[in-house]
Scaffold this motif. Structure first.
Motif, PDB file in Angstrom:
ATOM      1  N   LEU A 201       0.823  -1.210   0.000  1.00 29.77           N
ATOM      2  CA  LEU A 201       0.000   0.000   0.000  1.00 29.77           C
ATOM      3  C   LEU A 201       0.856   1.257   0.000  1.00 29.77           C
ATOM      4  O   LEU A 201       0.602   2.201  -0.759  1.00 29.77           O
ATOM      5  CB  LEU A 201      -0.931  -0.019   1.219  1.00 29.77           C
ATOM      6  CG  LEU A 201      -1.952   1.109   1.319  1.00 29.77           C
ATOM      7  CD1 LEU A 201      -3.022   0.961   0.246  1.00 29.77           C
ATOM      8  CD2 LEU A 201      -2.599   1.116   2.704  1.00 29.77           C
ATOM      9  N   LEU A 202       1.877   1.282   0.853  1.00 26.55           N
ATOM     10  CA  LEU A 202       2.734   2.457   0.930  1.00 26.55           C
ATOM     11  C   LEU A 202       3.492   2.681  -0.372  1.00 26.55           C
ATOM     12  O   LEU A 202       3.602   3.813  -0.857  1.00 26.55           O
ATOM     13  CB  LEU A 202       3.725   2.323   2.087  1.00 26.55           C
ATOM     14  CG  LEU A 202       3.131   2.174   3.491  1.00 26.55           C
ATOM     15  CD1 LEU A 202       4.244   2.161   4.528  1.00 26.55           C
ATOM     16  CD2 LEU A 202       2.139   3.267   3.788  1.00 26.55           C
ATOM     17  N   LYS A 203       4.016   1.599  -0.952  1.00 22.71           N
ATOM     18  CA  LYS A 203       4.758   1.739  -2.213  1.00 22.71           C
ATOM     19  C   LYS A 203       3.863   2.261  -3.328  1.00 22.71           C
ATOM     20  O   LYS A 203       4.278   3.095  -4.142  1.00 22.71           O
ATOM     21  CB  LYS A 203       5.375   0.394  -2.600  1.00 22.71           C
ATOM     22  CG  LYS A 203       6.464  -0.081  -1.641  1.00 22.71           C
ATOM     23  CD  LYS A 203       7.049  -1.406  -2.091  1.00 22.71           C
ATOM     24  CE  LYS A 203       8.150  -1.881  -1.139  1.00 22.71           C
ATOM     25  NZ  LYS A 203       8.715  -3.187  -1.556  1.00 22.71           N
ATOM     26  N   GLY A 204       2.633   1.769  -3.359  1.00 30.29           N
ATOM     27  CA  GLY A 204       1.700   2.223  -4.386  1.00 30.29           C
ATOM     28  C   GLY A 204       1.392   3.702  -4.273  1.00 30.29           C
ATOM     29  O   GLY A 204       1.420   4.442  -5.271  1.00 30.29           O
ATOM     30  N   TRP A 205       1.107   4.157  -3.042  1.00 30.14           N
ATOM     31  CA  TRP A 205       0.785   5.576  -2.875  1.00 30.14           C
ATOM     32  C   TRP A 205       2.027   6.455  -2.975  1.00 30.14           C
ATOM     33  O   TRP A 205       1.928   7.627  -3.364  1.00 30.14           O
ATOM     34  CB  TRP A 205       0.034   5.789  -1.569  1.00 30.14           C
ATOM     35  CG  TRP A 205      -1.411   5.399  -1.706  1.00 30.14           C
ATOM     36  CD1 TRP A 205      -2.018   4.289  -1.201  1.00 30.14           C
ATOM     37  CD2 TRP A 205      -2.407   6.102  -2.448  1.00 30.14           C
ATOM     38  NE1 TRP A 205      -3.347   4.262  -1.585  1.00 30.14           N
ATOM     39  CE2 TRP A 205      -3.613   5.363  -2.342  1.00 30.14           C
ATOM     40  CE3 TRP A 205      -2.413   7.280  -3.189  1.00 30.14           C
ATOM     41  CZ2 TRP A 205      -4.801   5.769  -2.952  1.00 30.14           C
ATOM     42  CZ3 TRP A 205      -3.599   7.694  -3.798  1.00 30.14           C
ATOM     43  CH2 TRP A 205      -4.772   6.944  -3.680  1.00 30.14           C
ATOM     44  N   ASN A 206       3.211   5.927  -2.660  1.00 31.38           N
ATOM     45  CA  ASN A 206       4.448   6.667  -2.950  1.00 31.38           C
ATOM     46  C   ASN A 206       4.537   6.993  -4.432  1.00 31.38           C
ATOM     47  O   ASN A 206       4.895   8.113  -4.826  1.00 31.38           O
ATOM     48  CB  ASN A 206       5.676   5.841  -2.552  1.00 31.38           C
ATOM     49  CG  ASN A 206       5.974   5.900  -1.070  1.00 31.38           C
ATOM     50  OD1 ASN A 206       5.494   6.769  -0.363  1.00 31.38           O
ATOM     51  ND2 ASN A 206       6.779   4.949  -0.601  1.00 31.38           N
ATOM     52  N   THR A 207       4.232   6.003  -5.255  1.00 31.06           N
ATOM     53  CA  THR A 207       4.288   6.200  -6.711  1.00 31.06           C
ATOM     54  C   THR A 207       3.279   7.246  -7.154  1.00 31.06           C
ATOM     55  O   THR A 207       3.587   8.139  -7.950  1.00 31.06           O
ATOM     56  CB  THR A 207       4.019   4.865  -7.429  1.00 31.06           C
ATOM     57  OG1 THR A 207       5.021   3.922  -7.054  1.00 31.06           O
ATOM     58  CG2 THR A 207       4.031   5.048  -8.933  1.00 31.06           C
ATOM     59  N   ILE A 208       2.040   7.137  -6.642  1.00 36.85           N
ATOM     60  CA  ILE A 208       0.990   8.072  -7.046  1.00 36.85           C
ATOM     61  C   ILE A 208       1.349   9.494  -6.624  1.00 36.85           C
ATOM     62  O   ILE A 208       1.250  10.440  -7.419  1.00 36.85           O
ATOM     63  CB  ILE A 208      -0.361   7.639  -6.458  1.00 36.85           C
ATOM     64  CG1 ILE A 208      -0.836   6.359  -7.139  1.00 36.85           C
ATOM     65  CG2 ILE A 208      -1.405   8.747  -6.613  1.00 36.85           C
ATOM     66  CD1 ILE A 208      -2.073   5.740  -6.513  1.00 36.85           C
ATOM     67  N   MET A 209       1.760   9.668  -5.371  1.00 35.58           N
ATOM     68  CA  MET A 209       2.116  11.006  -4.910  1.00 35.58           C
ATOM     69  C   MET A 209       3.280  11.580  -5.707  1.00 35.58           C
ATOM     70  O   MET A 209       3.288  12.759  -6.069  1.00 35.58           O
ATOM     71  CB  MET A 209       2.464  10.972  -3.421  1.00 35.58           C
ATOM     72  CG  MET A 209       2.814  12.346  -2.868  1.00 35.58           C
ATOM     73  SD  MET A 209       3.148  12.326  -1.094  1.00 35.58           S
ATOM     74  CE  MET A 209       3.670  14.050  -0.885  1.00 35.58           C
ATOM     75  N   GLY A 210       4.254  10.737  -6.007  1.00 37.97           N
ATOM     76  CA  GLY A 210       5.436  11.196  -6.725  1.00 37.97           C
ATOM     77  C   GLY A 210       5.158  11.692  -8.127  1.00 37.97           C
ATOM     78  O   GLY A 210       5.970  12.424  -8.695  1.00 37.97           O
TER      79      GLY A 210
END
Length: 262
Positions: free
Chosen positions: A166-175
């Protein structure tokens, strides 16, 4: 996905469901996208038409290029999208900065609201200095670099342990967002104070928080409840800052109960 030009800037939005049903408008948190509502759609769509959109420089919406951003300008986007949906009145649901937009609508256009549900937010969120510091860091380092520190604050320990991707996915989206638009929204949050502006409206209002929310803890929701003159907020246990992602069934139950009453 659909697009609407508002004041010369393209805004990405989704409008789903039966046009004969009442409209529910969903406003997402800072740094995220309208995808935070995906797991809530099965709960809402049998009964409501659903409108969501991406904040400036987030998801599918163009970056902000015309000076400072204000709660009034974001509320103006909501009303433009609602007009596009050919609706007069609507239920509003907003999380975090989405809840700030909801507070603006409560003061600016309460007659348009069938109900409001504000989650994980506050009349004041954080401090001006902290938001200015974050805005400067975002402009210097970029969203992708800062996401590593910011994204873990969105979710409670339980969901982080159960869903490490979950964290990796939202890291990508935010980035992938626009750094300056994000920074402008940070600066807006540093200026916001609705403490003296929320009394007197007649809109049915529900406040929801998460027991593990470090960004807008339960105390923030309790203070907002006092400012609004409403009962105690619903606090979801073992949930952080984004209940629509962490606990969509529990969140959906409380939301549906509230807006169906309204």
């Amino acid at each position: 996905m659909s697009f609407l030009e508002i004041d010369g800037r393209t805004v990405g939005y989704r409008l789903l469901g039966n046009p004969e049903n009442p409209l529910v408008v969903l406003a997402h948190p800072l740094g995220m996208t309208q995808a935070v509502w995906d797991d809530l759609l099965p709960t809402l769509l049998p009964h409501y038409r659903v409108l969501s959109w991406d904040l400036p420089g987030h998801g599918s919406s163009a970056a902000w290029e015309n000076g400072d951003i204000s709660p009034a300008s974001l509320a103006g986007e909501v009303l433009a999208l609602v007009a596009q949906a050919d609706a007069e009145r609507f239920h509003f649901v907003g999380t975090s900065i989405g809840g700030v937009i909801g507070q603006q609508l409560l003061g600016q256009a309460p007659e348009r609201l069938l109900s409001a549900t504000l989650t994980n937010t506050g009349a004041v969120i954080g401090t001006r200095d902290a938001w200015q510091t974050r805005a400067a860091a975002i402009r210097e380092k970029g969203l992708a670099a800062m996401a590593v520190d910011i994204v873990p604050r969105w979710f409670g320990p339980a969901v982080c342990q159960a869903q490490p991707a979950l964290l990796k996915g939202w890291n990508t989206i935010m980035g992938r967002g626009d750094a300056n638009s994000y920074a402008l929204l940070c600066e807006m949050l540093g200026r916001v104070d609705f403490s003296e502006q929320l009394g007197g409206h007649q809109v049915p209002l529900l406040l929801i928080g998460g027991s593990d929310d470090v960004a807008t803890p339960p105390a923030s929701l309790n203070t907002l409840a006092q400012c609004c003159g409403v009962g105690e907020p619903v606090i979801l246990e073992q949930v952080g800052h984004v209940p629509s992602v962490e606990a969509p069934e529990r969140f959906g139950h409380e939301l549906l109960k509230h807006i169906s009453r309204a």
